[in-house]
Design an enzyme around this catalytic site. Structure first.
Site, mmCIF file in Angstrom:
data_model
loop_
_atom_site.group_PDB
_atom_site.id
_atom_site.type_symbol
_atom_site.label_atom_id
_atom_site.label_comp_id
_atom_site.label_asym_id
_atom_site.label_seq_id
_atom_site.Cartn_x
_atom_site.Cartn_y
_atom_site.Cartn_z
ATOM 1 C CE LYS A 33 117.535 23.978 -33.758
ATOM 2 N NZ LYS A 33 116.287 23.784 -32.952
ATOM 3 C CD GLU A 65 118.867 39.154 -28.990
ATOM 4 O OE1 GLU A 65 119.123 39.289 -27.769
ATOM 5 O OE2 GLU A 65 117.759 38.827 -29.418
ATOM 6 C CB CYS A 105 115.976 38.673 -25.067
ATOM 7 S SG CYS A 105 115.629 39.426 -26.660
ATOM 8 C CD GLU A 157 117.181 35.964 -20.356
ATOM 9 O OE1 GLU A 157 116.719 36.896 -21.008
ATOM 10 O OE2 GLU A 157 117.902 35.073 -20.846
#
Length: 488
Positions: A179, A254, A288, A392
């Site tokens: 997905k 992750e 990331c 973040e």
């Protein structure tokens, strides 16, 4: 409206080797224009059920093929994607907002290489064997595929990160229900069109398009999907962990990063500055592994800032399809607002915005006025406890602060909940090793950034994830190990 929708690209789920229409669709935007680019299936339980069924059905055939047979098919798929590299690059740039230069040189070549790499590595794994002569026993291990792998990938590096999961899953003999993000589904759909030609049996790779809340959740909750590999936010990962716990699923997660760059006063600034600008703003800062906290030793702090800001200002923002542009559009209107809000918070806290958002004016080409663009933004004098230094941001924003001692900077670099990547700049070899040892980070680059050997473990500590990926690590994750003891 009918004429309007006819011109749009309409994606379909790929289940059991066939494209299957869906009963409802969601709009996906071209971030550089703010216009609807395509319609994506809004899949849910039913579609996931059909995909899992197809994957289960294909498992006996696929898992009984030899590693060499699977390897040849993956190499063929790599060749087919490479043959269409330009079309894939154009689609990725349009769908995601990233520059055509980045998708041409990074995203699509890396997607091709992911298949080639695992097509090769699957041929070289060995299992262990030990002897107990006194007991007359020999022990050995055997590894077998797990079954149906659920793979969920994000919108920042769409094909790159999905192939990083599909390639090892399929190489190991698993079948897949994938997905991709509903915001960036086009390149995955294009890849599905090449599956049959590559020789993949029907049902080995199935793709269900849709949102995390509907399609992702159905996949994570499905009792016949024993393993989930996810790349995305820590928040979503917590939900995946909760939902998969009753089924005892195997997880590889992750997640985000709040990655420090530590620049000592003996750093070679001619290398350090251009690389740190790149590590801050590449792919609009939507990686990331991007650097968002830059710690500079006090002796070179003001010189670093001056040169860093001058270099950041050279980065050209504009139409992603222009090959001279360095920064494309951010993924969505909502995301752009979120990134901007961090800059406003920093200003409210008394930090200085040295360039970019709210300081310099952004001139955009006529067709891109409604796109989601933002200038590379450098913030100085931010407090360590500020949300801009703790959370973040995932945009073209980086914070630069001064430090005095090695001991102090290690403590400050480690003082966030994340631990994915770090960069260290120094010409002192002893210091480089000392600092790398003590950073709580799954990856440490010294005097470089984003140099990857896919053989080696990739992944994070703390809130940056669970598990590692790479030649050996992915093989271990995507296979079930069995210890067999024979008495003779």
């Amino acid at each position: 409206t009918m004429a309007h929708s006819k011109a749009l690209l309409v994606l379909e789920n790929f289940i059991g080797g066939k494209f299957v229409p869906c009963s409802s669709y969601i709009d996906s935007y071209n971030p550089s224009t703010g216009e609807v680019y395509c319609r994506v299936p809004d899949s849910g339980k039913e579609e996931v059920e059909a995909a899992v069924k197809a994957a289960k059905c294909a498992f006996p055939i696929w898992s009984s093929k030899s590693p060499l047979e699977r390897s040849q098919i993956l190499n063929k798929l790599a060749d087919l994607i490479e043959h269409d590299l330009e079309a894939f690059a154009q689609a990725e740039s349009k769908d995601q907002g990233k520059t055509i230069t980045f998708s041409r040189t990074v995203d699509i070549p890396r997607a091709v290489y992911n298949f080639r790499f695992f097509a090769s590595s699957i041929l070289h794994h060995t299992t262990e064997c030990t002897e107990m002569a006194t007991m007359g026993c020999v022990h050995y291990t055997s590894r077998t595929p797990v079954g149906v792998a659920g793979l969920i990938s994000p919108w920042n590096l769409p094909l790159y990160l999905l192939t990083w999961k599909i390639a090892p899953a399929v190489a190991c003999g698993n079948t897949v229900v994938a997905k991709p993000s509903e915001m960036t589904s086009v390149t995955t759909w294009m890849m599905c069109k090449l599956m049959e030609k590559a020789g993949l049996p029907h049902g080995v790779v199935n793709v269900v398009f849709g949102t995390g809340a509907k399609a992702g959740e159905a996949l994570v909750c499905h009792p016949d999907v024993p393993l989930i590999s996810f790349t995305g936010s820590t928040l979503t990962a917590q939900r995946i962990t909760e939902k998969s716990a009753p089924h005892c699923k195997r997880l590889s997660l992750e997640l985000g990063g709040k990655n420090p760059a530590i620049i000592f006063d003996d750093a070679d600034l001619t290398q350090c500055i251009p690389t740190t600008v790149r590590s801050s703003f590449a792919n609009q800062g939507e990686i990331c592994l991007c650097t968002s906290r830059i710690f500079v030793q006090r002796g070179i702090y003001s010189e670093f800032l001056k040169r860093f800001v001058a270099e950041a200002k050279k980065w050209k923002v504009g139409n992603p399809s222009d090959p001279t542009v360095d920064v494309g559009a951010l993924i969505s209107k909502e995301h752009l607002e979120k990134v901007r809000s961090y800059v406003k918070k920093a200003q409210a806290e008394g930090a200085r915005v040295l360039c970019g958002e709210g300081v310099d004016s952004l001139a955009l080409p006529t067709g891109n006025q409604k796109g989601y663009f933002m200038l590379p933004t450098v913030i100085a004098e931010v407090k360590d406890e500020s949300c801009c230094m703790q959370e973040e941001i995932f945009g073209p924003v980086t914070c630069v602060v001064a430090f005095d001692t090695e001991e102090e900077v290690i403590e400050r670099a480690n003082s966030v909940k994340y631990g994915l990547a770090a960069t260290v700049w120094s010409s002192n070899v002893g210091r480089v090793h000392r600092v790398a040892q003590r950073l709580q980070s799954g990856l440490v680059w010294t005097n470089c950034w984003l140099v990857r050997d896919l053989n080696l473990p990739f992944g994070g500590m703390k809130a940056s994830g669970i598990g590692r990926e790479g030649a050996k690590d992915s093989y271990e994750f995507f296979t079930e190990v069995k210890t067999i003891t024979i008495k003779h």
